[in-house]
Motif scaffolding. Structure first.
Motif, PDB file in Angstrom:
ATOM      1  N   TYR A  98      24.610 -65.840  47.163  1.00 20.90           N
ATOM      2  CA  TYR A  98      24.277 -65.581  45.759  1.00 20.90           C
ATOM      3  C   TYR A  98      25.518 -65.095  45.037  1.00 20.90           C
ATOM      4  N   GLN A  99      25.740 -65.620  43.832  1.00 18.95           N
ATOM      5  CA  GLN A  99      26.885 -65.224  43.016  1.00 18.95           C
ATOM      6  C   GLN A  99      26.397 -64.751  41.648  1.00 18.95           C
ATOM      7  N   ARG A 100      26.686 -63.519  41.316  1.00 22.41           N
ATOM      8  CA  ARG A 100      26.340 -63.026  39.986  1.00 22.41           C
ATOM      9  C   ARG A 100      27.335 -63.573  38.973  1.00 22.41           C
ATOM     10  N   LEU A 101      26.814 -64.117  37.884  1.00 22.49           N
ATOM     11  CA  LEU A 101      27.672 -64.679  36.850  1.00 22.49           C
ATOM     12  C   LEU A 101      27.832 -63.749  35.650  1.00 22.49           C
ATOM     13  N   GLU A 102      26.723 -63.109  35.261  1.00 26.61           N
ATOM     14  CA  GLU A 102      26.767 -62.210  34.104  1.00 26.61           C
ATOM     15  C   GLU A 102      25.817 -61.048  34.337  1.00 26.61           C
ATOM     16  N   ARG A 103      26.174 -59.885  33.770  1.00 24.96           N
ATOM     17  CA  ARG A 103      25.305 -58.706  33.808  1.00 24.96           C
ATOM     18  C   ARG A 103      25.509 -57.929  32.517  1.00 24.96           C
ATOM     19  N   LEU A 104      24.413 -57.682  31.774  1.00 33.43           N
ATOM     20  CA  LEU A 104      24.514 -56.977  30.502  1.00 33.43           C
ATOM     21  C   LEU A 104      23.290 -56.090  30.308  1.00 33.43           C
ATOM     22  N   LYS A 105      23.541 -54.783  30.131  1.00 39.13           N
ATOM     23  CA  LYS A 105      22.467 -53.838  29.828  1.00 39.13           C
ATOM     24  C   LYS A 105      22.470 -53.605  28.322  1.00 39.13           C
ATOM     25  N   ARG A 106      21.301 -53.781  27.663  1.00 36.72           N
ATOM     26  CA  ARG A 106      21.251 -53.691  26.208  1.00 36.72           C
ATOM     27  C   ARG A 106      19.831 -53.407  25.740  1.00 36.72           C
ATOM     28  N   ARG A 107      19.688 -53.246  24.420  1.00 35.50           N
ATOM     29  CA  ARG A 107      18.375 -53.130  23.808  1.00 35.50           C
ATOM     30  C   ARG A 107      17.790 -54.523  23.670  1.00 35.50           C
ATOM     31  N   SER A 108      16.509 -54.642  23.861  1.00 39.45           N
ATOM     32  CA  SER A 108      15.859 -55.951  23.780  1.00 39.45           C
ATOM     33  C   SER A 108      15.890 -56.488  22.358  1.00 39.45           C
ATOM     34  N   ASN A 109      16.108 -57.787  22.226  1.00 38.39           N
ATOM     35  CA  ASN A 109      16.019 -58.452  20.934  1.00 38.39           C
ATOM     36  C   ASN A 109      14.661 -59.139  20.815  1.00 38.39           C
ATOM     37  N   ALA A 110      14.453 -59.865  19.735  1.00 32.18           N
ATOM     38  CA  ALA A 110      13.149 -60.489  19.495  1.00 32.18           C
ATOM     39  C   ALA A 110      12.794 -61.497  20.582  1.00 32.18           C
ATOM     40  N   VAL A 165      11.434 -50.473  35.380  1.00 34.61           N
ATOM     41  CA  VAL A 165      12.257 -50.363  36.587  1.00 34.61           C
ATOM     42  C   VAL A 165      13.604 -49.762  36.193  1.00 34.61           C
ATOM     43  N   ALA A 166      13.632 -48.480  35.947  1.00 32.14           N
ATOM     44  CA  ALA A 166      14.836 -47.833  35.434  1.00 32.14           C
ATOM     45  C   ALA A 166      16.014 -47.959  36.395  1.00 32.14           C
ATOM     46  N   GLU A 167      15.735 -47.900  37.720  1.00 30.11           N
ATOM     47  CA  GLU A 167      16.832 -47.911  38.700  1.00 30.11           C
ATOM     48  C   GLU A 167      17.592 -49.241  38.721  1.00 30.11           C
ATOM     49  N   ALA A 168      16.982 -50.305  38.182  1.00 29.09           N
ATOM     50  CA  ALA A 168      17.687 -51.590  38.127  1.00 29.09           C
ATOM     51  C   ALA A 168      18.915 -51.507  37.231  1.00 29.09           C
ATOM     52  N   GLY A 169      18.893 -50.584  36.286  1.00 36.09           N
ATOM     53  CA  GLY A 169      20.029 -50.431  35.395  1.00 36.09           C
ATOM     54  C   GLY A 169      21.280 -49.932  36.080  1.00 36.09           C
ATOM     55  N   GLU A 170      21.134 -49.346  37.267  1.00 39.54           N
ATOM     56  CA  GLU A 170      22.281 -48.843  38.012  1.00 39.54           C
ATOM     57  C   GLU A 170      22.730 -49.797  39.112  1.00 39.54           C
ATOM     58  N   GLU A 171      21.970 -50.856  39.330  1.00 34.84           N
ATOM     59  CA  GLU A 171      22.287 -51.812  40.395  1.00 34.84           C
ATOM     60  C   GLU A 171      23.202 -52.908  39.852  1.00 34.84           C
ATOM     61  N   GLU A 172      24.265 -53.226  40.592  1.00 31.08           N
ATOM     62  CA  GLU A 172      25.215 -54.245  40.148  1.00 31.08           C
ATOM     63  C   GLU A 172      24.764 -55.670  40.495  1.00 31.08           C
ATOM     64  N   LEU A 176      25.530 -57.479  43.100  1.00 27.35           N
ATOM     65  CA  LEU A 176      26.633 -58.267  43.644  1.00 27.35           C
ATOM     66  C   LEU A 176      26.346 -58.723  45.074  1.00 27.35           C
ATOM     67  N   ASP A 177      25.697 -57.868  45.857  1.00 28.43           N
ATOM     68  CA  ASP A 177      25.435 -58.178  47.265  1.00 28.43           C
ATOM     69  C   ASP A 177      24.019 -58.682  47.511  1.00 28.43           C
ATOM     70  N   ILE A 178      23.155 -58.584  46.507  1.00 25.24           N
ATOM     71  CA  ILE A 178      21.776 -59.027  46.663  1.00 25.24           C
ATOM     72  C   ILE A 178      21.292 -59.614  45.342  1.00 25.24           C
ATOM     73  N   ALA A 179      20.507 -60.685  45.428  1.00 26.65           N
ATOM     74  CA  ALA A 179      19.928 -61.283  44.224  1.00 26.65           C
ATOM     75  C   ALA A 179      18.850 -60.358  43.671  1.00 26.65           C
ATOM     76  N   PRO A 180      18.599 -60.396  42.359  1.00 28.36           N
ATOM     77  CA  PRO A 180      17.614 -59.475  41.782  1.00 28.36           C
ATOM     78  C   PRO A 180      16.183 -59.720  42.254  1.00 28.36           C
ATOM     79  N   GLY A 181      15.840 -60.959  42.615  1.00 28.60           N
ATOM     80  CA  GLY A 181      14.472 -61.253  43.047  1.00 28.60           C
ATOM     81  C   GLY A 181      14.023 -60.432  44.234  1.00 28.60           C
TER      82      GLY A 181
END
Length: 248
Positions: free
Chosen positions: A108-120, A160-167, A169-174
């Motif tokens: 698995y290769q992470r391409l992008e990661r962005l923490k932000r406020r939700s849009n519409a 899932v607040a703790e997901a915000g601290e996970e990068e 890189l070593d595991i897919a989010p699923g």
């Protein structure tokens, strides 16, 4: 039907060369000497190796592609075709298990990661009533050396607040989410698209090639957890559903 058949050609020598090319390449593939994703020698290389016409080589490769042993890609050449994978429609499965079931190495290769406020759009996808923090991820799943699926995911950080601290890189989010958040409800949407230039580049396929899109939303109790969109090359993926008659 055998992939080695008699073809129209001028003289028995051309027919014999055609069959020899078919036999040699199919033997290398079926024996495992050439694994899935292995590049077949280019047409001009086979023409020189077998001392035959390019038309004879092209016919042999076309027949191997028709038999499902190789795939031909414009400008890239011909490659040993990957076995077609199957995924259950009604299950939440780990892509790693699906890939390894094909006998291929998973990555698995992470391409992008962005923490932000939700849009519409985020709120529509996650069915959120109000704006809140989300984690937007893009990644690529590999089977051997070949891209297997592109993943675009939104995670509701309010659930899932703790997901915000996970990068990631070593595991897919699923599988990370499955191991931490018990899901109570899921929804699948399945459709077909033609690969955009960007998706074609990421998945190493032709622009406009058919792709299978699987979108999934999950909830834990009444809380939306994640929305994910997987895009697979259509020729390498099948969805399967098994069900019984309704008892209602």
């Amino acid at each position: 039907m055998s992939i080695i058949e008699t073809v129209d050609a001028e003289g028995s020598e051309a027919v014999s060369l055609h069959q020899r090319i078919l036999s040699d390449i199919s033997e290398k593939i079926l024996s495992g000497a050439w694994p899935p994703g292995h590049r077949i020698p280019f047409e001009h290389e086979l023409t020189a190796e077998y001392n035959c016409s390019r038309m004879t080589v092209n016919k042999a490769l076309s027949q191997l592609a028709k038999a499902g042993l190789i795939e031909r890609r414009r400008r890239s050449g011909s490659f040993v075709r990957r076995p077609q994978s199957q995924a259950a429609v009604l299950e939440i499965h780990d892509i790693r298990i699906e890939v390894e079931a094909l006998g291929l190495a998973y990555r698995y290769q992470r391409l992008e990661r962005l923490k932000r406020r939700s849009n519409a759009e985020d709120r529509t996808l996650l069915e959120l009533a109000a704006s809140g923090p989300v984690l937007a991820l893009k990644g690529l799943h590999f089977a051997g050396q070949r891209p297997f699926a592109h993943e675009q995911r939104l995670i509701n950080l309010a659930a899932v607040a703790e997901a915000g601290e996970e990068e990631f890189l070593d595991i897919a989010p699923g599988p990370w989410l499955i191991g931490r958040v018990p899901w109570s409800q899921a929804e699948h949407r399945i459709r077909a698209i033609a690969a955009s230039d960007h998706i074609a580049d990421v998945l190493d396929i032709e622009a406009g090639a058919p792709c299978l899109v699987v979108e999934r939303r999950t909830w834990s109790a009444e809380h939306p957890v994640t929305h994910v969109r997987f895009i697979y090359p259509a020729e390498s993926h099948t969805l399967v559903a098994r069900f019984t008659p309704s008892q209602g």
